[in-house]
Scaffold this motif. Structure first.
Motif, mmCIF file in Angstrom:
data_model
loop_
_atom_site.group_PDB
_atom_site.id
_atom_site.type_symbol
_atom_site.label_atom_id
_atom_site.label_comp_id
_atom_site.label_asym_id
_atom_site.label_seq_id
_atom_site.Cartn_x
_atom_site.Cartn_y
_atom_site.Cartn_z
ATOM 1 N N ILE A 71 0.833 -1.204 0.000
ATOM 2 C CA ILE A 71 0.000 0.000 0.000
ATOM 3 C C ILE A 71 0.868 1.256 0.000
ATOM 4 C CG2 ILE A 71 -1.695 1.303 1.341
ATOM 5 C CD1 ILE A 71 -2.741 -1.438 2.359
ATOM 6 N N VAL A 88 0.758 4.273 -2.620
ATOM 7 C CA VAL A 88 0.509 5.655 -2.187
ATOM 8 C C VAL A 88 1.572 6.588 -2.755
ATOM 9 C CG1 VAL A 88 0.613 7.173 -0.161
ATOM 10 C CG2 VAL A 88 -0.825 5.124 -0.114
ATOM 11 N N LEU A 134 -9.165 10.422 5.127
ATOM 12 C CA LEU A 134 -9.442 8.997 4.907
ATOM 13 C C LEU A 134 -9.240 8.207 6.194
ATOM 14 C CD1 LEU A 134 -9.916 6.447 3.173
ATOM 15 C CD2 LEU A 134 -7.471 6.501 2.608
ATOM 16 N N GLN A 137 -12.119 6.270 8.562
ATOM 17 C CA GLN A 137 -12.042 4.847 8.887
ATOM 18 C C GLN A 137 -12.101 4.636 10.400
ATOM 19 O OE1 GLN A 137 -12.068 2.226 6.754
ATOM 20 N NE2 GLN A 137 -12.380 3.747 5.136
ATOM 21 N N LEU A 169 -1.922 7.941 5.073
ATOM 22 C CA LEU A 169 -2.597 7.448 3.868
ATOM 23 C C LEU A 169 -2.506 5.927 3.763
ATOM 24 C CD1 LEU A 169 -1.676 10.073 1.127
ATOM 25 C CD2 LEU A 169 -3.984 9.305 1.717
ATOM 26 N N THR A 170 -1.333 5.399 4.109
ATOM 27 C CA THR A 170 -1.139 3.945 4.045
ATOM 28 C C THR A 170 -2.065 3.236 5.023
ATOM 29 O OG1 THR A 170 1.169 4.187 3.372
ATOM 30 C CG2 THR A 170 0.535 2.090 4.346
ATOM 31 N N THR A 199 -5.760 3.467 3.987
ATOM 32 C CA THR A 199 -6.064 2.535 2.896
ATOM 33 C C THR A 199 -6.129 1.110 3.401
ATOM 34 O OG1 THR A 199 -4.927 4.023 1.355
ATOM 35 C CG2 THR A 199 -5.337 1.770 0.606
ATOM 36 N N TYR A 200 -5.206 0.755 4.297
ATOM 37 C CA TYR A 200 -5.210 -0.588 4.891
ATOM 38 C C TYR A 200 -6.546 -0.876 5.576
ATOM 39 C CZ TYR A 200 -3.690 -4.490 7.871
ATOM 40 O OH TYR A 200 -3.580 -5.710 8.514
ATOM 41 N N LYS A 215 -9.392 0.709 4.969
ATOM 42 C CA LYS A 215 -10.452 0.743 3.956
ATOM 43 C C LYS A 215 -10.545 -0.575 3.196
ATOM 44 C CE LYS A 215 -12.061 3.418 -0.025
ATOM 45 N NZ LYS A 215 -11.769 4.555 -0.946
ATOM 46 N N GLU A 216 -9.406 -1.229 2.978
ATOM 47 C CA GLU A 216 -9.419 -2.509 2.250
ATOM 48 C C GLU A 216 -9.947 -3.666 3.090
ATOM 49 O OE1 GLU A 216 -5.616 -3.365 0.561
ATOM 50 O OE2 GLU A 216 -5.673 -1.674 -0.848
#
Length: 480
Positions: free
Chosen positions: A133, A137, A156, A160, A357-358, A361-362, A364-365
């Protein structure tokens, strides 16, 4: 079969079999399926099954009987739980700085056996997913990740966190979240928003030693309220403290308190939140261990879930579960949000953009829950192994907690044992522990130590635990 550790199929199978034993599918004395039978059923090689069975046998969970097969062993009785602290509500004198600094100085030393640091073994952390990720990014966001992030934190990531908090019955959104450098910065900001030098702050006893150091650095005075290993702090004792002293804030770890692993019951949590509201005392919650519930059906509720006025300041972190190196925590300051933002801005402006951001995203996935299941299984397995071996290695009269989550065991040794001396003795053997004296301003825990469960176990760890016990036994013998 659940995929617990993809890189090590025998560990996945070992965890699967352990779950079957713990759930009662296989009871003491029951014969386990044959090696070939389980290999065919689970679709793995005979070598994988053999390795898994050997690991369970090494840990004393099953035993091999000649020409018969493998059977579930009788579990050794766990040690009795330490009694609740006997001291009354009291004002403590903060004077543990040098010893705390010595203990913290061991953090990060790679050649120390990690019974003293609460940090999952690196092999259990999701480094591959985070690396993937992070690379994405840096490639896709370009120059945007080079600049400052907003003071409050990446949107983001905050969203989360807000959605996760809603799953815990908290009425918050991402706009209520402030991203911090770990939980310690969150607690620092929480205290800065609620106290001034010279104020009194209620804490649990025992409590995380960094809380004591933080109070001292901020010129605050600690009012200790006893924490029971079985149910934590009682509302009645808090009420007594609030009545006797002029209290500026209260810090509690309701879910698996460090170091005694205490879990405050839900009805008591609600009563505590309402009590602090009635006294107009800000309630600062440390919930870093809440996700590490090992023997419960669901995550325990945070104090924040009972908050209707914004009086609870919720603090947590991903350091114990995802990556201590990312240094990402967060707080939900409630009605103190504006003041918290002012302090954050004048402390370090904002947290790192790429890591936020990483991690966002982690989450979010949807990778976090699967990772937590793996981590909780590993920690529970190591903790059970240690609980089995403590009666064998440690001196007669030793007691130990039986927490339902978290990563620590709180061990009470016979009165002849000095936990601080034991800390320095085992340090010579490149073993780390945490002496009980640093978890309180009183002298109530000088014969205690905290042992951490990092989710990893091998022969070196077993030998290290045996060394700790042997050195404790030597103190008992010399003290007779």
């Amino acid at each position: 079969m659940p995929s617990v550790l993809k890189d090590y199929k025998y560990q996945s199978l070992e965890s699967y079999l352990l779950d079957m034993i713990d759930s009662g599918r296989f009871n003491v004395g029951d014969k386990l399926p044959s090696l070939r039978g389980i290999a065919q059923k689970m679709g793995v090689s005979l070598a994988t099954v053999t390795h898994a069975y050997m690991e369970l046998e090494k840990k004393g969970i099953i035993e091999a009987r000649p020409r018969s097969g493998y059977y579930v062993r009788q579990k050794a009785a766990f040690l009795p739980i330490p009694d609740s602290p006997m001291h009354d509500v009291q004002m403590g004198k903060l004077s543990r700085t040098q010893l705390i600094q010595t203990v913290l100085g061991i953090v990060g030393e790679k050649d120390m056996l990690p019974f003293g640091c609460i940090c999952a073994d690196n092999s259990l952390l999701p480094h591959k997913a985070l690396a993937r990720i992070m690379n994405s990014v840096l490639r896709t966001c370009g120059q945007d990740v080079m600049g400052y992030e907003s003071i409050q934190g990446n949107q983001l990531l905050r969203n989360q966190i807000g959605w996760r908090m809603q799953e815990y019955d908290c009425q918050v959104t991402g706009n209520d979240v402030l991203v911090t450098f770990g939980a310690m910065e969150a607690l620092y900001i929480a205290l800065r928003t609620t106290t001034r030098p010279g104020d009194n702050v209620v804490i649990q006893s025992p409590t995380y030693f960094c809380f004591l150091q933080l109070l001292e650095n901020l010129g605050l005075r600690a009012i200790e309220v006893a924490s029971s290993p079985t149910h934590g702090v009682s509302p009645r004792d808090l009420d007594r403290a609030f009545s006797r002293f002029d209290i500026a804030a209260c810090i509690l770890a309701p879910n698996f308190n460090n170091p005694d692993g205490a879990l405050i019951p839900d009805d008591a949590k609600q009563e505590i939140v309402e009590l602090c509201d009635s006294y107009k005392i800000p309630l600062i919650e440390d919930d870093v261990s809440g996700d590490l519930y090992c023997d419960l059906d669901r995550r325990p509720r945070p104090l924040k879930s009972y908050d209707t006025t914004g009086n609870v300041i919720h603090c947590s972190s991903f350091s114990k579960t995802i990556s201590p190196g990312f240094r990402l925590g967060y707080m939900i300051p409630g009605k103190k949000l504006d003041k918290a933002l002012d302090i954050k801005a004048t402390t370090n402006v904002s947290c790192s953009t790429p890591t936020q951001l990483t991690l966002g995203t982690y989450l979010k996935e949807g990778l976090y829950e699967r990772h937590l299941r793996k981590l909780r299984t590993a920690v529970r397995s190591q903790r059970a192994m240690m609980q089995q071996l403590l009666p064998e290695y440690f001196p007669e009269g030793t007691r130990a907690t039986q927490p339902k989550g978290g990563c620590v065991l709180w061990v009470e040794l016979p009165k002849q044992v000095d936990g601080t001396k034991l800390f320095f003795d085992v340090k010579k053997h490149r073993i780390s522990i945490a002496p009980g004296a640093i978890f309180s301003t009183s002298e109530s825990f000088t014969n205690f130590i905290r042992l951490s469960c990092v989710g990893f176990w091998n022969e070196e760890m077993r030998a290290g635990l045996e060394t700790i016990g042997r050195l404790a036994c030597e103190q008992v013998e010399s003290g007779k």
